[in-house]
Design a protein around this motif. Structure first.
Motif, mmCIF file in Angstrom:
data_model
loop_
_atom_site.group_PDB
_atom_site.id
_atom_site.type_symbol
_atom_site.label_atom_id
_atom_site.label_comp_id
_atom_site.label_asym_id
_atom_site.label_seq_id
_atom_site.Cartn_x
_atom_site.Cartn_y
_atom_site.Cartn_z
ATOM 1 N N GLY A 146 0.801 -1.215 0.000
ATOM 2 C CA GLY A 146 0.000 0.000 0.000
ATOM 3 C C GLY A 146 0.830 1.259 0.000
ATOM 4 O O GLY A 146 0.368 2.303 0.463
ATOM 5 N N ILE A 147 2.051 1.196 -0.545
ATOM 6 C CA ILE A 147 2.970 2.335 -0.518
ATOM 7 C C ILE A 147 3.157 2.860 -1.933
ATOM 8 O O ILE A 147 3.388 2.092 -2.884
ATOM 9 C CB ILE A 147 4.330 1.932 0.086
ATOM 10 C CG1 ILE A 147 4.166 1.558 1.553
ATOM 11 C CG2 ILE A 147 5.351 3.051 -0.080
ATOM 12 C CD1 ILE A 147 5.434 1.057 2.194
ATOM 13 N N ASP A 148 3.075 4.155 -2.078
ATOM 14 C CA ASP A 148 3.375 4.816 -3.355
ATOM 15 C C ASP A 148 4.229 6.032 -3.037
ATOM 16 O O ASP A 148 3.745 7.021 -2.509
ATOM 17 C CB ASP A 148 2.086 5.222 -4.070
ATOM 18 C CG ASP A 148 2.362 5.813 -5.454
ATOM 19 O OD1 ASP A 148 3.509 5.681 -5.930
ATOM 20 O OD2 ASP A 148 1.444 6.404 -6.045
ATOM 21 N N ALA A 149 5.525 5.932 -3.345
ATOM 22 C CA ALA A 149 6.462 7.010 -3.047
ATOM 23 C C ALA A 149 7.276 7.313 -4.297
ATOM 24 O O ALA A 149 7.488 6.428 -5.140
ATOM 25 C CB ALA A 149 7.378 6.613 -1.895
ATOM 26 N N PRO A 150 7.749 8.527 -4.452
ATOM 27 C CA PRO A 150 8.535 8.876 -5.646
ATOM 28 C C PRO A 150 9.826 8.071 -5.720
ATOM 29 O O PRO A 150 10.396 7.662 -4.703
ATOM 30 C CB PRO A 150 8.833 10.368 -5.441
ATOM 31 C CG PRO A 150 7.831 10.837 -4.441
ATOM 32 C CD PRO A 150 7.557 9.669 -3.560
ATOM 33 N N ALA A 151 10.280 7.851 -6.939
ATOM 34 C CA ALA A 151 11.559 7.173 -7.141
ATOM 35 C C ALA A 151 12.670 7.986 -6.483
ATOM 36 O O ALA A 151 12.690 9.222 -6.555
ATOM 37 C CB ALA A 151 11.831 7.000 -8.633
ATOM 38 N N GLY A 152 13.584 7.295 -5.846
ATOM 39 C CA GLY A 152 14.683 7.950 -5.150
ATOM 40 C C GLY A 152 14.434 8.152 -3.667
ATOM 41 O O GLY A 152 15.349 8.529 -2.928
ATOM 42 N N THR A 153 13.191 7.903 -3.183
ATOM 43 C CA THR A 153 12.885 8.051 -1.760
ATOM 44 C C THR A 153 13.684 7.039 -0.947
ATOM 45 O O THR A 153 13.835 5.889 -1.354
ATOM 46 C CB THR A 153 11.375 7.854 -1.507
ATOM 47 O OG1 THR A 153 10.645 8.790 -2.303
ATOM 48 C CG2 THR A 153 11.042 8.032 -0.036
ATOM 49 N N ASP A 154 14.177 7.480 0.207
ATOM 50 C CA ASP A 154 14.930 6.578 1.086
ATOM 51 C C ASP A 154 14.013 5.447 1.557
ATOM 52 O O ASP A 154 13.076 5.672 2.323
ATOM 53 C CB ASP A 154 15.469 7.358 2.275
ATOM 54 C CG ASP A 154 16.306 6.476 3.217
ATOM 55 O OD1 ASP A 154 16.539 5.297 2.889
ATOM 56 O OD2 ASP A 154 16.716 6.977 4.283
ATOM 57 N N ALA A 155 14.268 4.226 1.135
ATOM 58 C CA ALA A 155 13.403 3.092 1.472
ATOM 59 C C ALA A 155 13.621 2.620 2.903
ATOM 60 O O ALA A 155 12.736 1.993 3.487
ATOM 61 C CB ALA A 155 13.660 1.945 0.499
ATOM 62 N N ILE A 156 14.799 2.901 3.477
ATOM 63 C CA ILE A 156 15.052 2.459 4.852
ATOM 64 C C ILE A 156 14.080 3.137 5.812
ATOM 65 O O ILE A 156 13.429 2.488 6.640
ATOM 66 C CB ILE A 156 16.511 2.746 5.246
ATOM 67 C CG1 ILE A 156 17.467 1.878 4.424
ATOM 68 C CG2 ILE A 156 16.723 2.503 6.735
ATOM 69 C CD1 ILE A 156 18.937 2.107 4.727
ATOM 70 N N ALA A 157 13.942 4.454 5.702
ATOM 71 C CA ALA A 157 12.998 5.163 6.561
ATOM 72 C C ALA A 157 11.568 4.867 6.162
ATOM 73 O O ALA A 157 10.683 4.744 7.020
ATOM 74 C CB ALA A 157 13.278 6.668 6.486
ATOM 75 N N LEU A 158 11.312 4.725 4.861
ATOM 76 C CA LEU A 158 9.957 4.497 4.373
ATOM 77 C C LEU A 158 9.384 3.198 4.918
ATOM 78 O O LEU A 158 8.203 3.123 5.288
ATOM 79 C CB LEU A 158 9.966 4.456 2.839
ATOM 80 C CG LEU A 158 8.600 4.287 2.155
ATOM 81 C CD1 LEU A 158 7.754 5.532 2.365
ATOM 82 C CD2 LEU A 158 8.790 4.003 0.662
ATOM 83 N N LEU A 159 10.203 2.155 5.012
ATOM 84 C CA LEU A 159 9.745 0.837 5.470
ATOM 85 C C LEU A 159 9.973 0.611 6.962
ATOM 86 O O LEU A 159 9.703 -0.470 7.465
ATOM 87 C CB LEU A 159 10.457 -0.263 4.674
ATOM 88 C CG LEU A 159 10.213 -0.274 3.173
ATOM 89 C CD1 LEU A 159 11.045 -1.359 2.508
ATOM 90 C CD2 LEU A 159 8.731 -0.477 2.874
ATOM 91 N N GLY A 160 10.478 1.612 7.670
ATOM 92 C CA GLY A 160 10.731 1.447 9.091
ATOM 93 C C GLY A 160 11.953 0.602 9.392
ATOM 94 O O GLY A 160 12.093 0.068 10.497
ATOM 95 N N LEU A 161 12.864 0.497 8.425
ATOM 96 C CA LEU A 161 14.043 -0.336 8.606
ATOM 97 C C LEU A 161 15.151 0.375 9.369
ATOM 98 O O LEU A 161 16.216 -0.222 9.618
ATOM 99 C CB LEU A 161 14.568 -0.810 7.250
ATOM 100 C CG LEU A 161 13.563 -1.589 6.394
ATOM 101 C CD1 LEU A 161 14.188 -1.979 5.056
ATOM 102 C CD2 LEU A 161 13.075 -2.821 7.127
ATOM 103 N N ASP A 162 14.912 1.609 9.743
ATOM 104 C CA ASP A 162 15.898 2.337 10.543
ATOM 105 C C ASP A 162 15.621 2.192 12.040
ATOM 106 O O ASP A 162 16.323 2.762 12.874
ATOM 107 C CB ASP A 162 15.904 3.820 10.163
ATOM 108 C CG ASP A 162 14.522 4.453 10.251
ATOM 109 O OD1 ASP A 162 13.521 3.693 10.402
ATOM 110 O OD2 ASP A 162 14.420 5.687 10.142
#
Length: 835
Positions: A146-162
């Motif tokens: 359910g995620i739609d983010a622009p290309a180049g967005t930091d995926a670590i923060a986006l997915l809670g991997l930080d």
């Protein structure tokens, strides 16, 4: 308990710059043990990429790869060429791209490399490669989350991997801390940070509902404890189980040690970790009728979620419907009603189950679970309604659907709050710190207690989530914990006078120390053996005597409590000999079990675990235990003196056993009389029974060769077994040393001819009795049988030493005492002085 910091921050103000080590230090200060820090172990650049196009290229090895053009954003170089073996994505999909320089868990560094005829400038990642789960059959498509983010967005923060999680050890008495709610409260206690309780009930949730039908049938509570005190049911209809679990929820569950299993199950697990209340969800359409909570019928079957068919015990608490059992309450659900990808209507269960019942069921079926782990430590009885509402709200938010207006509850028990009387000076007297009254009241109110003034102290009512606070001692411990353990002074306590070992304990230690000093090795063993071994070694005459059989033995082949210590020593000897240690001197002190004939031992009564049993219950348990006596036994085998230059080996024999039992007698403070005897497991002619006066205290001898062979041993095996309690009772509490005389001794010898079947020990006892107080010592120095003696007789030569405490004895006095002893021996055995 793993606690993701982002989750913790929702309910307590943890500074953004606080490191995991800072959080652990705060939790350690309020009594938790630090375990570890867990994270996803990722470093960037890891970004969102959009698949612009790809070309499928079959390879000579039969595999087809995709040569992809992926837009990773202008800051990361725009479109990059990447080789990918997965085929579950489409042009235009948003994916996670790990660029050269990134490091994935493993560690697995990413670099541009040539493969399949192309230079792959990065990698499109799967969920498993990112540490988000076990799925590795295809790459992770962000649309599935359910995620739609622009290309180049930091995926670590986006997915809670930080995010990172701190891991703490929660002791069994602090079950409330097996939740984010509980840990957040404790962090607040440690730092003073503001705490926001997610477990507050709404005003409309204080009365029973009238929705889904639920009944609790526990007419005969086990051990006086009711299996369920509250059961809440909520219904959510028209959910979509194919909806993706939010990435942040997957990340938090992963850090908490729980893998993602789909949105519906993920939500129940999420609330369990958040509030500490285990939740179970049922596929409502698979239920038959309403739910009944009851005890199992002996022999009933249930297939649990792990696919195992389990035979139930009458103590097991079940969740049932009209079709029969559908779940082990508080432990694991059944396979017939589990939620799946086709579930449309969900029944949510949140209940309060008896801690002891759940713990025993989980252990009986060897089925530990996250739910049973919490229930057996105690769950807040005020939280089920809140947890059920939280699960229902999250399902509506992330899986769609609607909540039924009414909720069902079979039980809605008033939370019984105990009142504890806390005297004013008690805490300071117990802890050793002069806490002020304000400090005590503040500490108790901080952990949620209601504190009211009372005469010379306070009346304290613990909060619902602290079932471990039961008396004034536990309250004092809480004050010490909250105020800081560093305030407690390091003072060595002084024991009051008159304490220490009992006379029997001192005697047992003297015997064990003496044997150890004589070269023996103590080898404790389990008190379990076979009935055959009990009949062989635990029966003086070899006849069958009653033995106590264990209801649940560790080893089915050794299901009886021992009547002798020798079976254990023989096992130890066999184990050592099989490993090359052939010269052995072993001993053990321990209890043996000697039941009375015709008496039935054991009881089916199981006392409650949460309270101290009554005096009558303890007396009943004492009566169910067979009489026990403490024995000391020893075993010798191999060589007493090892072979060496100029010295042949000297194997052990019964003389070594006699020396060893005399060591025991000396340590106990008694003198042994040795008489020849016979016993079933012992060698005829090499066996002696031991007496102190008229009391039999044990035996010593060489094992019969057949018994040695059955024990897988070789050569001579010398054993001895003494009744240690009986020895020490005879010796008394104190051994009084005799005074030493300064006058010279008078020594004489005497040779007596007696029948060959008369034991030398009996002749020695007669001489000792007749010689009187002047006799200081007497020992046998020769046993002659042969030429010059009548047939069937023997000559025993004794060395006697006489001494008076107040004068020098004359030869006539010594001779008179010797002849008085000879007279007694003549009267009893027909002894004659040998010419």
């Amino acid at each position: 308990m793993r606690v993701p910091l982002s989750w913790l921050r929702e309910y307590v103000d943890v500074p953004q710059d606080a490191s995991p080590e800072d959080v652990l230090a705060a939790l350690v200060s309020v009594g938790f043990e630090e375990e570890d820090v867990h994270g996803f172990e990722l470093t960037g650049p890891i970004v969102v990429g959009q698949v612009v196009e790809f070309v499928e290229e079959p390879q000579s090895n039969g595999k087809t790869i995709r040569w992809c053009q992926v837009d990773v954003g202008e800051e990361q170089g725009g479109v990059r060429g990447i080789v990918c073996g997965a085929r579950n994505f489409f042009e235009g999909d948003k994916v996670v791209v790990t660029l050269p320089g990134a490091v994935l868990p493993g560690p697995f560094p990413i670099a541009a490399r040539k493969t399949y005829g192309h230079v792959s400038d990065g990698m499109i990642a799967s969920a498993k490669e990112l540490g988000l789960g076990d799925e590795h059959s295809g790459i992770l498509r962000l649309v599935e989350l359910g995620i739609d983010a622009p290309a180049g967005t930091d995926a670590i923060a986006l997915l809670g991997l930080d995010d990172v999680a701190v891991d703490i050890n929660v002791t069994p008495d602090r079950g409330y801390a097996l939740s984010i709610r509980g840990v957040a409260r404790e962090y607040s206690h440690a730092t003073g940070a503001d705490f926001r309780d997610p477990g507050v009930r709404h005003a409309d949730e204080v009365a029973p509902g009238v929705g889904f039908s639920v009944a609790v049938e526990d007419a005969a509570p086990i051990r006086g404890r009711v299996g369920a005190t509250e059961f809440v049911a909520r219904v959510v209809r028209d959910v979509d189980p194919t909806k993706p679990t939010p990435a942040w929820m997957v990340a938090r569950l992963t850090l908490a040690g729980i893998r993602s299993l789909g949105i519906l199950i993920d939500i129940t697990n999420y609330v369990m970790v958040e509030l500490g209340q285990p939740i179970h969800g049922y596929d409502l359409d698979k239920l038959t009728g309403g739910i009944t909570v009851r005890r199992a019928q002996a022999g009933e079957k249930l297939e649990t979620l792990d696919g195992q068919v389990r035979t139930l015990d009458a103590e097991d608490l079940l969740i049932t419907d009209e079709s029969g059992p559908i779940g082990l309450a508080g432990v694991m659900g059944g396979g017939t009603t589990e939620m799946s990808g086709t579930t449309r209507n969900v029944l949510i269960e949140a209940a309060t189950f008896d801690t002891v019942s759940i713990a025993r069921t989980a252990r009986r079926h060897k089925l530990p679970s996250e739910a049973s782990r919490r229930f057996e430590r105690g769950v807040d009885p005020a939280i089920p309604l809140v947890a059920a509402r939280r699960v229902a709200d999250l399902m509506v938010e992330f899986a769609g659907g609607t909540i039924d207006a009414d909720y069902g509850t079979a039980l809605f028990a008033e939370i019984s709050a105990i009142e504890i009387r806390l005297p004013a000076g008690f805490v300071a007297g117990l802890i050793g710190v002069d806490y002020t009254a304000d400090e005590i009241v503040t500490a108790l109110e901080l952990i949620g207690c209601a504190v009211a003034p009372a005469e010379d102290g306070w009346t304290v009512t613990p909060p619902s989530w602290r079932s471990d606070l039961t008396d004034k001692w536990t309250l004092a411990e809480e004050v010490a914990r909250i105020e800081g353990y560093d305030r407690i002074p390091s003072v060595l306590p002084l024991p009051p006078s008159g304490r220490g070992l009992t006379p029997a304990q001192r005697g047992r230690r003297r015997v064990a120390n003496a044997l150890a000093a004589a070269g023996f090795v103590e080898t404790p063993s389990f008190p379990f053996t076979t009935e055959e071994q009990n009949d062989l070694h635990g029966s003086p005459t070899g006849e069958h005597l009653p033995s106590v059989k264990i209801a649940n033995p560790l080893d089915g082949q050794a299901a009886f409590l021992r009547r002798s210590l020798l079976p254990g020593l023989l096992q130890v000897a066999h184990r050592n000999v099989s490993r090359g240690f052939t010269d052995l001197a072993l001993f053990e002190t321990g209890t043996v079990f000697l039941p009375k004939p015709g008496v039935q031992y054991g009881t089916s009564y199981v006392p409650p675990l949460a309270v101290r049993p009554s005096a009558a219950a303890l007396a009943e348990l004492d009566e169910s235990i067979p009489p026990q006596q403490r024995f000391v036994s020893l075993l010798l085998t191999g060589n007493r003196i090892a072979k060496q230059p100029g010295q042949p080996p000297v194997p052990v024999d019964i003389a070594d056993g006699l020396d060893a039992v005399r060591v025991i007698a000396s340590a106990a403070g008694v003198t042994l009389d040795v008489f020849q005897a016979q016993g079933k497991p012992l060698h005829p002619g090499r066996t002696a029974v031991l007496f102190v006066g008229e009391t039999e205290v044990g035996y010593v001898g060489e094992l019969h060769p057949d018994v040695v062979a059955d024990a897988d041993l070789t050569g001579r095996v010398v054993v001895a077994e003494l009744f240690l309690d009986r020895l020490l009772d005879i010796a008394g509490e104190r051994v009084v040393a005799a005074s030493l005389s300064g006058f010279p001794a008078a020594t004489q010898d005497v040779s007596l001819v007696v029948p060959a079947d008369v034991p030398a020990g009996q002749v020695r006892a007669a001489l000792t009795e007749g010689a009187g107080e002047l006799l200081e010592s007497l020992r046998l120095v020769d046993d002659y049988r042969g030429q010059g003696l009548p047939d069937g007789s023997k000559s025993l030569t004794f060395a006697l030493r006489f001494r008076a405490p107040d004068r020098t004895l004359t030869a006539a006095e010594a001779t008179e005492a010797k002849l008085a002893g000879v007279a007694v021996a003549t009267e009893r055995f027909g002894a004659a002085i040998r010419d």
